[in-house]
Scaffold this motif. Structure first.
Motif, PDB file in Angstrom:
ATOM      1  N   GLY A 135       0.824  -1.213   0.000  1.00 26.21           N
ATOM      2  CA  GLY A 135       0.000   0.000   0.000  1.00 26.21           C
ATOM      3  C   GLY A 135       0.854   1.257   0.000  1.00 26.21           C
ATOM      4  N   LEU A 136       1.972   1.231   0.734  1.00 26.76           N
ATOM      5  CA  LEU A 136       2.855   2.405   0.766  1.00 26.76           C
ATOM      6  C   LEU A 136       3.378   2.687  -0.637  1.00 26.76           C
ATOM      7  CD1 LEU A 136       5.075   1.826   3.949  1.00 26.76           C
ATOM      8  CD2 LEU A 136       3.268   3.501   3.655  1.00 26.76           C
ATOM      9  N   ILE A 137       3.654   1.609  -1.369  1.00 31.03           N
ATOM     10  CA  ILE A 137       4.233   1.755  -2.699  1.00 31.03           C
ATOM     11  C   ILE A 137       3.179   2.151  -3.736  1.00 31.03           C
ATOM     12  CG2 ILE A 137       5.361   0.481  -4.584  1.00 31.03           C
ATOM     13  CD1 ILE A 137       6.645  -1.243  -2.325  1.00 31.03           C
ATOM     14  N   SER A 138       1.972   1.571  -3.616  1.00 27.25           N
ATOM     15  CA  SER A 138       1.007   1.757  -4.709  1.00 27.25           C
ATOM     16  C   SER A 138      -0.069   2.797  -4.415  1.00 27.25           C
ATOM     17  CB  SER A 138       0.334   0.413  -5.026  1.00 27.25           C
ATOM     18  OG  SER A 138      -0.394  -0.001  -3.885  1.00 27.25           O
ATOM     19  N   ALA A 139       0.020   3.497  -3.274  1.00 24.90           N
ATOM     20  CA  ALA A 139      -1.036   4.460  -2.911  1.00 24.90           C
ATOM     21  C   ALA A 139      -1.254   5.496  -4.006  1.00 24.90           C
ATOM     22  CB  ALA A 139      -0.671   5.156  -1.607  1.00 24.90           C
ATOM     23  N   LYS A 140      -2.529   5.734  -4.326  1.00 25.28           N
ATOM     24  CA  LYS A 140      -2.847   6.711  -5.370  1.00 25.28           C
ATOM     25  C   LYS A 140      -3.518   7.956  -4.802  1.00 25.28           C
ATOM     26  CE  LYS A 140      -2.866   3.561  -9.189  1.00 25.28           C
ATOM     27  NZ  LYS A 140      -2.389   2.465  -8.328  1.00 25.28           N
ATOM     28  N   SER A 141      -3.726   7.974  -3.495  1.00 25.79           N
ATOM     29  CA  SER A 141      -4.262   9.193  -2.876  1.00 25.79           C
ATOM     30  C   SER A 141      -3.650   9.304  -1.494  1.00 25.79           C
ATOM     31  CB  SER A 141      -5.786   9.116  -2.768  1.00 25.79           C
ATOM     32  OG  SER A 141      -6.154   8.190  -1.763  1.00 25.79           O
ATOM     33  N   GLU A 142      -3.769  10.511  -0.912  1.00 24.13           N
ATOM     34  CA  GLU A 142      -3.181  10.726   0.408  1.00 24.13           C
ATOM     35  C   GLU A 142      -3.843   9.804   1.437  1.00 24.13           C
ATOM     36  OE1 GLU A 142      -3.419  14.765   1.906  1.00 24.13           O
ATOM     37  OE2 GLU A 142      -2.891  13.926   3.859  1.00 24.13           O
TER      38      GLU A 142
END
Ligand code: GDP
Length: 453
Positions: A135-142
């Protein structure tokens, strides 16, 4: 600990100023010594942990690149093993050449997720923290990033351990009671025992209640924009995406098929489909679009149903209202910059937002309404939110076990029977954090990672 030393490119393959190759395992320093030569003559294997050296990568006499090598000593590294991270210039060919050289000198190519898997197996992280890495790598929003960071900081793991604490204490009471089987149930401190189980149940329920909202923040939501031709669907989609994406014309029925696009509104990623309007038509191509729009209504997680406020209702409006009732819907009354001839009372029970898509008015109101209808408005992204289906499944099984234990207790079952239910709940929680988990489950989790993680 594995006896294979592994290596992989840890940064994306493209064109960047630097790229990093990671080596982990017992022979990491020995292998690095064969390919990296510090300008001051020092060997990496003589360096203490957290030290860096500047030098070059050489294959025999051929220099591949300048490089900086960073040394981590076991157990103080990401994987808990000796690790060397070599930074070179970030070229695709160059990184592959350096990796090939490292493999030639004794390292094995890392499998998907193998670095993080080793970190887990070596006790550096529990499963909830390991899973947050993706999730840290692929997050697309804050918001996605904050959810993953909270889990990475251990919030999910800590919350689960708190619940485990209650259940372990309950288990201990049962064990103590079993040592004195002649005592009646009062010998157990029934009230205290029940309180422990109820605490565990409430905490599990609370965690599960935020799961869906968390999933929407992480993965986004399939959203259908529906409505009759010319009500302003394409214009609305353009307002949301901030670009001229759909075809906007004065002629009714121009959007004949579904146009997909991803936009972030507030904290939520919407996978938007601007559908053909739902209405009666004899045009074959158009009617295919109408059918697909109806299908989309059935499968969408959120429906934005657009109505033109300048026209009174007609048969098609009523058909649409019937099609969307009972679903997650926002009724958008559009063209509010013009005079309104629409009777809003037909939308009773729906969440309503007024917009002028053409003038860009109503974006904030729509954004708030989306968060409210999607259930994310009240979610604190910095709190302990379960990260994936696996974790949810474990939490559901734990809750089932606790519920069964409470029922068994209230029905006057033997304490052994209650204990079995508590143990089932605990086993599910141990699986969630990875305290007790099978190799198959572990392999499955890390297989979903990319190589180099
Ligand atoms: P669709 O068929 O539902 O996708 O409708 P379009 O987005 O193509 O819009 C049809 C017409 O309505 C175009 O001329 C738009 O410029 C106009 N329109 C859309 N939204 C508004 C609005 O909020 N106010 C006004 N005055 N016109 C709008």
């Amino acid at each position: 600990m594995s006896d294979r030393t592994i290596a992989a490119i840890a940064t994306p393959l493209g064109e960047s100023s630097i790229g990093v190759i990671r080596i982990s395992g017992e022979s990491a320093l020995g292998i690095a010594d064969k390919v990296f030569f510090a300008f001051n003559g020092e060997m990496l294997s003589d360096l203490a942990g957290y030290r860096a050296a500047y030098g070059e990568i050489k294959d025999g006499e051929r220099v591949l690149d300048d490089a900086v090598a960073l040394v981590f000593r076991a157990p103080k590294s990401y994987t808990g093993e000796d690790v060397v991270e070599i930074s070179v210039h970030g070229g695709r060919i160059l990184l592959r050449e350096v990796l090939r050289l490292i493999l030639k000198n004794g390292a094995f190519s890392a499998e998907a997720g193998e670095f993080t898997k080793r970190a887990f197996l070596n006790g550096k992280t529990d499963l909830t923290r390991a899973e947050s890495v993706m999730g840290l790598i692929s997050a697309k929003s804050e918001a996605q990033l904050r959810l993953s960071r909270a889990a990475h900081m251990g919030k999910v793991g800590e919350k689960i351990e708190e619940i485990e604490g209650d259940l372990v204490a309950a288990d201990a009471s049962i064990a103590a009671f079993s040592d004195y089987p002649d005592e009646d149930i009062e010998g157990l401190d029934y009230e205290n025992f029940l309180t422990m189980l109820e605490n565990a149940r409430n905490s599990l329920k609370k965690m599960l209640s935020t799961y869906d909202a968390g999933r929407i923040l992480r993965e986004g939501i399939d959203t259908a924009i529906v409505g009759k031709p010319n009500v302003g669907k394409s214009t609305l989609m353009n307002m949301l995406s901030g670009a001229e994406r759909s075809i906007v014309t004065e002629v009714a029925g121009t959007t004949r098929d579904i146009i997909e696009e991803t936009v972030t509104v507030g904290d939520i990623v919407l996978r938007l489909a601007d559908t053909a309007g739902i209405h009666d038509t004899d045009d074959t191509v158009e009617s295919i679009g109408v059918d697909r729009a109806k299908q989309r209504i059935e499968t969408a997680g959120l429906i934005l149903a657009v109505f033109d406020c300048t026209k009174p209702h007609d048969k098609d409006d009523y058909t649409l209202i019937e099609n969307i009732r009972g679903k997650k819907v926002i009724v958008i009354i559009n063209k509010t910059d013009l005079s309104c001839k629409l009777d809003k009372s037909v939308f009773e029970g729906f969440k309503i937002v007024e917009t002028s898509a053409k003038k860009g008015d109503g974006y904030e109101r729509l954004s708030d309404a989306i968060a409210e209808v999607a259930g994310t408005a009240d979610l604190d992204p910095d709190s302990a939110v379960l990260l994936n289906e696996r974790q949810r499944d474990c939490a559901v099984r734990a809750l089932d076990g606790v519920n069964e234990a409470i029922n068994a207790l209230k029905c006057g079952c033997t304490m052994d029977a209650v204990g079995v239910c508590v143990d089932d709940a605990l086993a599910a929680l141990f699986e969630l954090t990875g305290k007790r988990v099978t190799n198959e489950v572990t392999d499955e989790i890390f297989r979903r990672f990319c190589v180099g993680k």
